[in-house]
Design an enzyme around this catalytic site. Structure first.
Site, PDB file in Angstrom:
ATOM      1  N   SER A  60     -11.870  -5.855  14.619  1.00  0.00           N
ATOM      2  CA  SER A  60     -10.674  -6.260  13.956  1.00  0.00           C
ATOM      3  C   SER A  60     -10.178  -7.627  14.735  1.00  0.00           C
ATOM      4  CB  SER A  60      -9.845  -5.185  14.189  1.00  0.00           C
ATOM      5  OG  SER A  60      -8.693  -5.381  13.314  1.00  0.00           O
ATOM      6  N   ASP A  95     -14.052  -2.443   3.303  1.00  0.00           N
ATOM      7  CA  ASP A  95     -13.081  -2.651   4.389  1.00  0.00           C
ATOM      8  C   ASP A  95     -11.772  -2.831   3.562  1.00  0.00           C
ATOM      9  OD1 ASP A  95     -11.239  -3.659   6.363  1.00  0.00           O
ATOM     10  OD2 ASP A  95     -12.623  -4.822   7.154  1.00  0.00           O
ATOM     11  N   HIS A  97     -13.029   0.029   7.289  1.00  0.00           N
ATOM     12  CA  HIS A  97     -12.444  -0.863   8.658  1.00  0.00           C
ATOM     13  C   HIS A  97     -12.957  -0.457   9.769  1.00  0.00           C
ATOM     14  CE1 HIS A  97     -10.534  -4.378  10.364  1.00  0.00           C
ATOM     15  NE2 HIS A  97      -9.898  -3.506  11.013  1.00  0.00           N
TER      16      HIS A  97
END
Length: 464
Positions: free
Chosen positions: A270, A363, A398
């Site tokens: 991320s 995601d 994600h």
């Protein structure tokens, strides 16, 4: 990697290498037994779950639960029907209901979610990696709902057992690091080394997350879990980054006597993904970079280099956010398109690193698949002469973690005081985590060199 296999085999063949912290013997009713094999193992390893001594065709509910350091309970349950021998084998048989249906051998571990009495958007964080997760497993007569399992009128379990999942293999060292401004924890494998060294970073959750580094060290890597905000004397909130901080972290690794000094790897998830790309772009000693659902440009927070500043791309105003039930935010389409701001795209073509982009197709936080393809296009356009690769995982969300981490499709984020949607579906996400973990380790070994700890291998062999 031979020594890694030896470590795994040693643990499986000799359970004394992972002594149970409590006497976790199975309790039974009549002749029913619940078995988890191995009863104690590394967190990234699968187990076999069986029930014996049932009546032929008997319907039962298997239930697993554990608590995090805050005391929040996570659980999973699944419905099974015994075969003609009165047995249930989760590895080969299909669940008829519960948290999942069909064949899912690790569903009772990877499928854990907040218990009915816990806030449903609670995310499981492993903060105390020196202690294993203790999974309490039970089998109950009949097909029970999750509410049934926590009702006062619930009947006693037919059998129960405690299963332990360790993040640190025997001999792994956990060393707090306060090196200049660097705030981190170093995990070293057993043996003399030198080991391939990596810097390990996560995203906007903040603090110091050690669970991936502990597992990497258990597989032969020297891993530096690096904090960059909301930890000790670091900034309490995200502020503009300076390349010097990350250079200090690399310098620490390269100077360590047990770490290969020819270069380091970087792993970033991320927000940690664009930080990893920033490090690769401006620190020549970075030889292998793994980006897990990250962006090709700094997100929201700019990055100071030695000779300039790279401004961030930002999320548009909240009017563009798709707010669904319970105020869950779907952020995927809300980040400004980096292609509209070429001056904000990180100059990865100037890097000295190999690149691996691990991408979750579902995601819902970032359009990570697009950003990975943008990165590949940049490298191709510039005739980049180092290896680069994209691995995409359909149905994954994600939060692509090491194997058998509890699946989380949305969770409350304290840094933004909201609930972002992470995406993914349980089975596909779990499978993706298994595959991505293998790919990540293979890629790092290929570009950083194999582990040199033969003494450790011999010591482990002698315990078999």
């Amino acid at each position: 990697m031979q020594s890694h296999h030896l470590l795994s085999s040693a643990k499986r063949l000799n359970p004394l290498l992972f002594p149970m912290s409590t006497m976790a013997t199975s309790t039974t009713t009549k002749d029913v037994q619940l078995l988890i094999t191995p009863q104690s193992c590394l967190q990234d390893e699968p187990v076999k779950i069986q029930v014996q001594g049932l009546s032929p065709g008997q319907v039962v509910t298997l239930h697993t639960s554990t608590k995090d350091v805050r005391g929040a309970e996570f659980m999973a349950h699944a419905h099974y029907r015994a075969n003609t021998q009165g047995e249930v084998d989760v590895t080969t048989m299909e669940s008829e209901g519960g948290r999942y249906t069909g064949n899912f051998p690790m569903g009772l571990i990877a499928g854990m979610a907040p218990a009915p009495h816990v806030y449903k958007y609670t995310r499981f964080f492993k903060r105390d990696v020196e202690n294993p997760n203790k999974i309490e497993a039970s089998v109950f007569d009949g097909h029970l709902t999750d509410q049934d399992l926590y009702a006062d009128t619930r009947e006693d379990a037919l059998a129960s057992i405690v299963h332990e999942r360790h993040y640190m293999a025997p001999g792994v060292q956990r060393i707090p690091v306060r090196y200049g401004r660097v705030r981190a924890t170093l995990f070293l494998p057993p043996g003399d080394g030198p080991f391939p060294g990596v810097v390990d970073m996560f995203g906007t959750a903040g603090g110091l997350l050690e669970y991936r580094s502990a597992q990497l060290a258990s597989r032969g890597f020297a891993s530096l879990a690096l904090a960059f905000f909301a930890f000790e004397d670091l900034p309490k909130t995200l502020e503009e980054f300076d390349i010097a901080y990350f250079e200090e972290a690399v310098d620490f690794l390269l100077k360590h006597e047990k770490i290969n000094d020819s270069g380091v790897g970087v792993i970033g998830t991320s927000k940690g993904g664009d930080l990893a790309l920033s490090m690769a772009s401006f620190i020549p000693q970075v030889k292998a970079t793994v980006v897990i659902n990250g962006c090709i440009a700094p997100i929201e927070i700019g990055f100071h280099t030695h000779n300039g500043f790279i401004p961030p791309v930002n999320f548009d105003t909240f009017e563009r956010l798709r707010v669904h039930d319970d105020c869950v935010l779907y952020l995927r389409q809300s980040l400004s398109d980096p292609r509209l701001y070429p001056e904000r795209i990180l100059p990865i073509e100037k890097s000295n690193s190999a690149f691996l982009f691990l991408v979750s197709v579902d995601d819902q936080d970032l359009n990570s698949e697009l950003y990975a393809q943008m990165g590949v296009q940049i490298l191709k356009k510039n005739n980049y002469d180092k290896p680069y690769e994209v691995c995409s995982y359909p149905g994954a969300g994600h939060l692509l973690e090491p194997p058998y981490s509890f699946f989380c499709s949305a969770s409350f984020q304290h840094s933004v005081m909201m609930v972002p949607k992470w995406g993914g579906s349980l089975k596909f996400h779990s499978l993706a985590q298994e595959k991505a973990w293998i790919k990540l380790r293979q890629y790092l070994l290929k570009h950083l060199g194999t582990c040199s700890h033969q003494k450790s291998s011999v010591a482990i062999q002698s315990q078999l």
